[in-house]
Design a protein around this motif. Structure first.
Motif, PDB file in Angstrom:
ATOM      1  N   VAL A  52       0.853  -1.183   0.000  1.00 46.66           N
ATOM      2  CA  VAL A  52       0.000   0.000   0.000  1.00 46.66           C
ATOM      3  C   VAL A  52       0.886   1.228   0.000  1.00 46.66           C
ATOM      4  O   VAL A  52       1.813   1.336   0.807  1.00 46.66           O
ATOM      5  N   ARG A  53       0.611   2.135  -0.918  1.00 49.07           N
ATOM      6  CA  ARG A  53       1.401   3.356  -1.007  1.00 49.07           C
ATOM      7  C   ARG A  53       0.494   4.530  -1.357  1.00 49.07           C
ATOM      8  O   ARG A  53      -0.664   4.352  -1.749  1.00 49.07           O
ATOM      9  N   ALA A  54       1.038   5.737  -1.222  1.00 53.18           N
ATOM     10  CA  ALA A  54       0.306   6.940  -1.602  1.00 53.18           C
ATOM     11  C   ALA A  54       0.283   7.065  -3.118  1.00 53.18           C
ATOM     12  O   ALA A  54       1.326   6.975  -3.773  1.00 53.18           O
ATOM     13  N   ALA A  55      -0.893   7.256  -3.678  1.00 52.71           N
ATOM     14  CA  ALA A  55      -1.015   7.440  -5.121  1.00 52.71           C
ATOM     15  C   ALA A  55      -0.551   8.839  -5.503  1.00 52.71           C
ATOM     16  O   ALA A  55      -0.715   9.802  -4.748  1.00 52.71           O
ATOM     17  N   VAL A  56       0.041   8.949  -6.691  1.00 53.67           N
ATOM     18  CA  VAL A  56       0.486  10.231  -7.232  1.00 53.67           C
ATOM     19  C   VAL A  56      -0.252  10.485  -8.543  1.00 53.67           C
ATOM     20  O   VAL A  56      -1.014   9.638  -9.025  1.00 53.67           O
ATOM     21  N   ALA A  57      -0.026  11.659  -9.117  1.00 52.92           N
ATOM     22  CA  ALA A  57      -0.754  12.049 -10.323  1.00 52.92           C
ATOM     23  C   ALA A  57      -0.590  11.036 -11.453  1.00 52.92           C
ATOM     24  O   ALA A  57      -1.537  10.786 -12.212  1.00 52.92           O
ATOM     25  N   ASP A  58       0.585  10.430 -11.556  1.00 50.35           N
ATOM     26  CA  ASP A  58       0.819   9.463 -12.626  1.00 50.35           C
ATOM     27  C   ASP A  58      -0.002   8.189 -12.460  1.00 50.35           C
ATOM     28  O   ASP A  58      -0.109   7.388 -13.392  1.00 50.35           O
ATOM     29  N   ASP A  59      -0.571   7.998 -11.266  1.00 54.54           N
ATOM     30  CA  ASP A  59      -1.398   6.808 -11.014  1.00 54.54           C
ATOM     31  C   ASP A  59      -2.866   7.016 -11.394  1.00 54.54           C
ATOM     32  O   ASP A  59      -3.664   6.080 -11.302  1.00 54.54           O
ATOM     33  N   ALA A  60      -3.227   8.228 -11.795  1.00 58.83           N
ATOM     34  CA  ALA A  60      -4.649   8.565 -11.995  1.00 58.83           C
ATOM     35  C   ALA A  60      -5.338   7.621 -12.973  1.00 58.83           C
ATOM     36  O   ALA A  60      -6.462   7.153 -12.719  1.00 58.83           O
ATOM     37  N   GLU A  61      -4.682   7.314 -14.089  1.00 59.44           N
ATOM     38  CA  GLU A  61      -5.317   6.457 -15.096  1.00 59.44           C
ATOM     39  C   GLU A  61      -5.530   5.044 -14.573  1.00 59.44           C
ATOM     40  O   GLU A  61      -6.619   4.463 -14.753  1.00 59.44           O
ATOM     41  N   ARG A  62      -4.525   4.480 -13.899  1.00 56.79           N
ATOM     42  CA  ARG A  62      -4.666   3.132 -13.332  1.00 56.79           C
ATOM     43  C   ARG A  62      -5.730   3.127 -12.240  1.00 56.79           C
ATOM     44  O   ARG A  62      -6.510   2.181 -12.124  1.00 56.79           O
ATOM     45  N   TRP A  63      -5.722   4.157 -11.423  1.00 53.24           N
ATOM     46  CA  TRP A  63      -6.695   4.279 -10.343  1.00 53.24           C
ATOM     47  C   TRP A  63      -8.120   4.266 -10.907  1.00 53.24           C
ATOM     48  O   TRP A  63      -8.970   3.491 -10.479  1.00 53.24           O
ATOM     49  N   ASP A  64      -8.382   5.138 -11.891  1.00 55.79           N
ATOM     50  CA  ASP A  64      -9.730   5.230 -12.443  1.00 55.79           C
ATOM     51  C   ASP A  64     -10.129   3.979 -13.219  1.00 55.79           C
ATOM     52  O   ASP A  64     -11.311   3.605 -13.231  1.00 55.79           O
ATOM     53  N   CYS A  65      -9.159   3.335 -13.845  1.00 55.43           N
ATOM     54  CA  CYS A  65      -9.456   2.079 -14.538  1.00 55.43           C
ATOM     55  C   CYS A  65      -9.939   1.037 -13.543  1.00 55.43           C
ATOM     56  O   CYS A  65     -10.894   0.300 -13.805  1.00 55.43           O
ATOM     57  N   TYR A  66      -9.305   1.004 -12.381  1.00 58.34           N
ATOM     58  CA  TYR A  66      -9.731   0.067 -11.336  1.00 58.34           C
ATOM     59  C   TYR A  66     -11.135   0.430 -10.829  1.00 58.34           C
ATOM     60  O   TYR A  66     -12.012  -0.441 -10.691  1.00 58.34           O
ATOM     61  N   SER A 119     -14.691  -1.819 -10.778  1.00 60.58           N
ATOM     62  CA  SER A 119     -15.021  -2.415  -9.483  1.00 60.58           C
ATOM     63  C   SER A 119     -16.494  -2.237  -9.151  1.00 60.58           C
ATOM     64  O   SER A 119     -17.011  -1.109  -9.131  1.00 60.58           O
ATOM     65  N   PRO A 120     -17.215  -3.315  -8.839  1.00 59.48           N
ATOM     66  CA  PRO A 120     -18.630  -3.190  -8.464  1.00 59.48           C
ATOM     67  C   PRO A 120     -18.829  -2.481  -7.132  1.00 59.48           C
ATOM     68  O   PRO A 120     -19.932  -2.016  -6.835  1.00 59.48           O
ATOM     69  N   ALA A 121     -17.764  -2.375  -6.318  1.00 60.82           N
ATOM     70  CA  ALA A 121     -17.875  -1.733  -5.016  1.00 60.82           C
ATOM     71  C   ALA A 121     -17.633  -0.232  -5.076  1.00 60.82           C
ATOM     72  O   ALA A 121     -17.822   0.473  -4.085  1.00 60.82           O
ATOM     73  N   ALA A 122     -17.228   0.275  -6.244  1.00 59.07           N
ATOM     74  CA  ALA A 122     -16.837   1.676  -6.355  1.00 59.07           C
ATOM     75  C   ALA A 122     -18.039   2.600  -6.521  1.00 59.07           C
ATOM     76  O   ALA A 122     -19.063   2.231  -7.097  1.00 59.07           O
ATOM     77  N   ALA A 123     -17.884   3.821  -6.012  1.00 61.88           N
ATOM     78  CA  ALA A 123     -18.854   4.892  -6.215  1.00 61.88           C
ATOM     79  C   ALA A 123     -18.190   6.001  -7.024  1.00 61.88           C
ATOM     80  O   ALA A 123     -16.969   6.015  -7.209  1.00 61.88           O
ATOM     81  N   ALA A 124     -18.997   6.944  -7.477  1.00 62.80           N
ATOM     82  CA  ALA A 124     -18.461   8.051  -8.271  1.00 62.80           C
ATOM     83  C   ALA A 124     -17.358   8.790  -7.540  1.00 62.80           C
ATOM     84  O   ALA A 124     -16.397   9.269  -8.154  1.00 62.80           O
ATOM     85  N   TYR A 125     -17.464   8.840  -6.205  1.00 62.37           N
ATOM     86  CA  TYR A 125     -16.533   9.639  -5.417  1.00 62.37           C
ATOM     87  C   TYR A 125     -15.200   8.946  -5.168  1.00 62.37           C
ATOM     88  O   TYR A 125     -14.315   9.515  -4.530  1.00 62.37           O
ATOM     89  N   HIS A 126     -15.056   7.720  -5.671  1.00 59.49           N
ATOM     90  CA  HIS A 126     -13.754   7.054  -5.641  1.00 59.49           C
ATOM     91  C   HIS A 126     -12.857   7.513  -6.784  1.00 59.49           C
ATOM     92  O   HIS A 126     -11.661   7.243  -6.764  1.00 59.49           O
ATOM     93  N   ARG A 127     -13.412   8.190  -7.780  1.00 59.53           N
ATOM     94  CA  ARG A 127     -12.617   8.584  -8.935  1.00 59.53           C
ATOM     95  C   ARG A 127     -11.516   9.566  -8.517  1.00 59.53           C
ATOM     96  O   ARG A 127     -11.695  10.399  -7.627  1.00 59.53           O
TER      97      ARG A 127
END
Length: 343
Positions: free
Chosen positions: A3-17, A21-29
């Protein structure tokens, strides 16, 4: 599991996940990180769990700190949903463990995690609130026919009084905010700055809208801010002007929004959170909406009682009564300085 702190370069991978994910809400983006930071100046901690080179979970956290309300972390403040979004229990435990480490480093009194399902991590939870969801048919006509005669009559009433609906985005922001600010004053609640809503519109241009009901004379009477995510359209903020209640602009607003949801192909409409049995709950229930239990979980430093930073807390009663008597212009000046620290 790392587990690490996400940075700006992680945004695309983060949003793809999040999108998968069926558990995700709009506010996880990931875009909400920038919205919160620009709008309120809060420090954020966006935690990314990785396993085998892939994303296994995410947890967006926002730190709120003030003399009046204390120092704590929330996922996510100002909205209904957030919390841990992960593939399995191992990832959930790892994300929570790192969140607790951050809370301890920052001397936070607690962590609040806003979920739609119970979290099996041994944390106490509040279950006083529900979200009201309505399954949508394939057309607005089919939806209208499903309502009883009384509701259909109420929907037609505002149009007979000359009320009309406009849909837009930034072009409707001033009208929305005027209605919203007046309603928040009447409720005794500090109002967000207009820039908060502008930042949301700019960050999510393809999934946000504003719809406003106008009187015959062109005055905004009701307005709602809409947010789409996957197959659900949500109305996280909506208000109406009390002096126009006789013409039921709020009913026309919600019918307009429901028709729009059908036209856009959404399968579910989320009316937002309510307390069972109260007026807003009954208003949403009349449309056929059904309650979905919410679970707000808490990690408490040293145990103790669950925090009660909400209008129901008796210690805020005098302040709420005073706020209701202030001019709207003054509340829009003072409110953003206060509400930024209210989760």
């Amino acid at each position: 599991m790392e587990v690490r702190a996400a940075v700006a370069d992680d945004a695309e991978r983060w949003d793809c996940y999040v999108d998968g994910s069926p558990a995700a809400a709009a506010y996880h983006r990931f875009g909400w990180k920038g919205v919160v930071e620009r709008s309120f100046g809060h420090r954020t901690h966006y935690l990314l769990a990785e396993s085998g080179g892939g994303v296994a979970g995410v947890l967006p956290l926002v730190r709120l700190k003030s003399r009046l309300f204390g120092n704590f972390l929330v996922s996510m403040p100002f909205v209904t949903y957030g919390g841990v979004c992960a593939d399995d229990q191992e990832a959930r435990v790892a994300l929570l463990r790192e969140a607790v480490n951050i809370a301890r480093r920052e001397n936070a009194s607690h962590i609040e995690l806003r979920h739609r399902e119970p979290l099996d991590l041994g944390l106490p939870a509040k279950t006083a609130k529900v979200s009201m969801h309505l399954g949508l048919p394939d057309s607005a006509d089919h939806l209208l026919k499903s309502f009883d005669a009384k509701l259909r009559s109420q929907i037609r009433r505002p149009a007979k009084d000359g009320m009309t609906v406009r849909s837009g985005r930034a072009d409707e922001l001033d009208a929305f905010y005027d209605v919203f600010a007046a309603n928040m004053r009447d409720l005794g609640t500090p109002v967000y700055a207009k820039d908060f809503f502008r930042n949301i519109l700019e960050e999510f241009p393809d999934s946000t809208w504003i719809r406003t009901v106008y009187t015959r004379d062109g005055e905004p009477a009701a307005s709602g801010f809409l947010l789409g995510f996957k197959d659900t359209l949500e109305i996280p903020w909506a208000s109406s002007v009390r002096r126009f209640n006789r013409s039921s602009p709020n009913t026309l607003l919600y019918w307009s929004v429901l028709a729009f949801a059908c036209e856009q192909g959404y399968a579910t409409f989320d009316f937002g959170r309510s307390t069972p049995g109260e007026g807003t709950y009954r208003f949403k229930e009349q449309w056929g909406a059904r309650p979905v239990q919410l679970y707000w979980h808490y990690w408490l430093d040293g145990g103790g009682a669950l925090p009660e930073i909400n209008p129901r807390n008796p210690k805020y009663r005098a302040a709420i009564a005073c706020w209701k008597r202030l001019p709207v212009g003054l509340t829009t000046l003072l409110g953003p300085r206060i509400v930024k620290n209210l989760p």
